[in-house]
Scaffold this active site. Structure first.
Site, short mmCIF file in Angstrom:
data_model
loop_
_atom_site.label_atom_id
_atom_site.label_comp_id
_atom_site.label_asym_id
_atom_site.label_seq_id
_atom_site.Cartn_x
_atom_site.Cartn_y
_atom_site.Cartn_z
N ASN A 80 0.76 -1.43 -0.23
CA ASN A 80 -0.10 -0.05 -0.03
C ASN A 80 0.91 1.48 0.08
O ASN A 80 0.32 2.45 0.28
CB ASN A 80 -0.89 0.04 1.24
N ASP A 108 -12.86 7.35 6.49
CA ASP A 108 -11.91 6.65 6.76
C ASP A 108 -10.94 6.66 5.53
O ASP A 108 -11.56 6.02 4.53
CB ASP A 108 -11.99 5.14 7.11
N HIS A 155 -13.94 -1.13 5.74
CA HIS A 155 -12.83 -2.02 6.21
C HIS A 155 -13.18 -2.86 7.57
O HIS A 155 -13.92 -2.18 8.34
CB HIS A 155 -11.64 -1.08 6.67
N GLU A 213 -15.68 4.52 3.93
CA GLU A 213 -14.12 4.65 3.33
C GLU A 213 -14.22 5.97 2.13
O GLU A 213 -15.05 5.95 1.52
CB GLU A 213 -13.77 3.38 2.85
N HIS A 221 -6.88 5.09 2.18
CA HIS A 221 -6.55 4.76 0.81
C HIS A 221 -6.38 6.04 0.03
O HIS A 221 -6.19 6.11 -1.25
CB HIS A 221 -7.02 3.59 0.37
N LYS A 224 -0.18 3.66 4.95
CA LYS A 224 -0.36 3.48 3.24
C LYS A 224 0.59 4.48 2.46
O LYS A 224 1.74 4.26 2.47
CB LYS A 224 -1.86 3.58 3.08
N SER A 242 -10.71 0.02 0.15
CA SER A 242 -9.49 -0.90 0.25
C SER A 242 -9.25 -2.08 -0.62
O SER A 242 -8.26 -2.20 -1.10
CB SER A 242 -9.19 -1.23 1.44
C1 LIG Z 1 -5.14 -0.29 6.76
C2 LIG Z 1 -6.66 0.30 6.96
C3 LIG Z 1 -7.09 0.56 8.45
C4 LIG Z 1 -5.98 0.13 9.68
O1 LIG Z 1 -4.90 0.99 9.63
P1 LIG Z 1 -3.57 0.58 10.12
O2 LIG Z 1 -2.93 1.69 10.57
O3 LIG Z 1 -2.87 -0.50 9.32
O4 LIG Z 1 -3.87 -0.20 11.43
C5 LIG Z 1 -8.19 1.22 8.74
N1 LIG Z 1 -8.94 1.46 7.68
C6 LIG Z 1 -8.74 1.16 6.36
C7 LIG Z 1 -9.70 1.45 5.48
C8 LIG Z 1 -7.45 0.51 6.16
O5 LIG Z 1 -7.28 0.39 4.74
#
Ligand SMILES: *Cc1c(COP(=O)(O)O)cnc(C)c1O
Length: 387
Positions: free
Chosen positions: A46, A203, A132, A174, A206, A238, A178
């Site tokens: 990522n 969130d 996620h 999101e 990405h 990421k 993801s």
């Molecule tokens: C990777 C991810 C997380 C978690 O983040 P980390 O820092 O890896 O624990 C949360 N939400 C989404 C959409 C993700 O892709």
């Protein structure tokens, strides 16, 4: 015998082609990945902007360690909150145009924190079906009612909201999904939230660094500003290439979090050297537009070549380009074959993705070359013909 479900459940995973184990890579996370002394073109990370092994970030982490040591020594509210954290927070506020932020060691804990913090028994949480696992898990554990709306379906969300009698309503989506790489309809989500007197959380794990002007993320790319969204969350693991996460919102929300959020209060603060390194990563993500431009060119080339080779792609114009295979075992077989050909592509299987939607999750990064993408598409075409 106690806990004898462990054997049975492991066997079940194996029988379904869903058994998982970590692969130990050696060396750095970059264009080429080394595993058991062999190197592979890495199409699984990522690290969209190619920052995870960037020499200036390695230096920044070292300098951060010289300045502040390697550990924070305690939770943020005891001794753990260092000048490096304060500077990173201020930088995020100005880069992203947000009022206040709280830092976390992981996005997983940030999502657990915010959902547990805000939602009680009498409240309702509405989540996009493809959100996620960290969001879903937190929603299941929270005492509130949780409903899932159809993926990117504002009409369905509106229908659920019209029936919701709860006073406190939180919608979560999101920004860039993801496992599919498609984008949420953020301005429609925002409008729906406003008209339903609900809060919206994005969130943007990405999206941050990858989309929007100066990498400001999905909200900005959708024509809004991050401040329009009551809760904006993203990770540093990421596109920023490091690790950790933040939650942004009003000063009042972050004050409340600082006073009441157990995952925030009872956890050792992010190492300050790491915060120092993340600051430098944010500067690069903001200023080095060429990384996004190069990524866009690679994405466009990948999609064009895939189309010419009759490889079915989803509706994604981001760095995440899945090829849905459906059957888990076939998907794993294809991924293994690609590995034999020197291409590291991960098969993502249920329960990470819905049943019968196992996929090759291909990710492109700014450190790939056009030749790499050509090689990838040619190999996939060959392997798909075989399987
Ligand atoms: C990777 C991810 C997380 C978690 O983040 P980390 O820092 O890896 O624990 C949360 N939400 C989404 C959409 C993700 O892709």
């Amino acid at each position: 015998m106690a806990f004898d479900f462990i054997d049975a459940q492991l066997q079940e995973r194996a029988d379904q082609g869903l058994y998982r184990a970590c692969s130990t890579v050696t060396g750095k996370q970059e264009r080429l990945l080394t595993f058991e002394q062999k190197s592979y073109l890495n199409f699984s990370s990522n690290d969209y902007l190619g920052l995870a092994s960037d020499p200036s970030l390695i230096k920044a982490w070292q300098k951060g360690a010289d300045l502040y040591g390697v550990g924070s020594g305690g939770s943020f509210l005891v001794t753990g909150y260092n000048q490096a954290h304060a500077e990173l927070s201020a930088q995020l506020q100005s880069w992203l145009g947000v009022e206040a932020v709280a830092l976390f060691n992981s996005g997983y804990s940030a999502n657990q924190a915010i959902i547990k913090l805000l939602l009680n028994k009498q409240d309702i949480l509405l989540q996009d079906k493809l959100n996620h696992a960290s969001l879903m898990e937190a929603g299941f554990l929270a005492p509130c009612k949780m409903q899932r709306f159809k993926h990117n379906d504002i009409a369905h969300l509106g229908h659920l909201l019209s029936k919701a009698e709860q006073t406190n309503k939180l919608i979560i989506s999101e920004g860039v999904f993801s496992m599919d790489g498609d984008c949420a309809p953020i301005s429609a989500l925002h409008a729906q939230a406003q008209s339903s007197d609900a809060w919206l959380m994005i969130d943007d794990a990405h999206g941050l660094g990858v989309v929007g002007k100066n990498g400001q993320g999905s909200v900005q790319a959708a024509g809004l500003v991050n401040r329009d969204i009551p809760i904006y969350m993203a990770t540093f693991g990421k596109a920023l290439g490091v690790g950790g996460a933040f939650v942004a919102g009003s000063k009042k929300l972050i004050d409340y979090l600082t006073n009441y959020s157990k995952p925030y209060i009872y956890s050792t603060g992010m190492p300050p050297a790491m915060a120092y390194c993340i600051s430098q990563a944010c500067t690069i993500a903001e200023k080095e537009q060429w990384r996004r431009d190069k990524l866009s060119e690679l994405i466009a080339t990948f999609r064009r070549l895939a189309c010419e080779n009759e490889i079915q792609l989803g509706d994604s114009h981001t760095a995440i380009q899945p090829i849905i295979m459906g059957d888990s075992k076939r998907c794993v077989a294809v991924a293994n074959k690609l590995k034999q050909m020197g291409l590291w592509v991960t098969a993502i299987r249920p329960p990470t993705v819905p049943v019968n939607s196992a996929r090759l999750r291909i990710t492109l990064t700014a450190s790939h070359e056009l030749e790499d993408v050509k090689q990838l598409v040619t190999a996939i075409r060959r392997v798909l013909n075989e399987y």
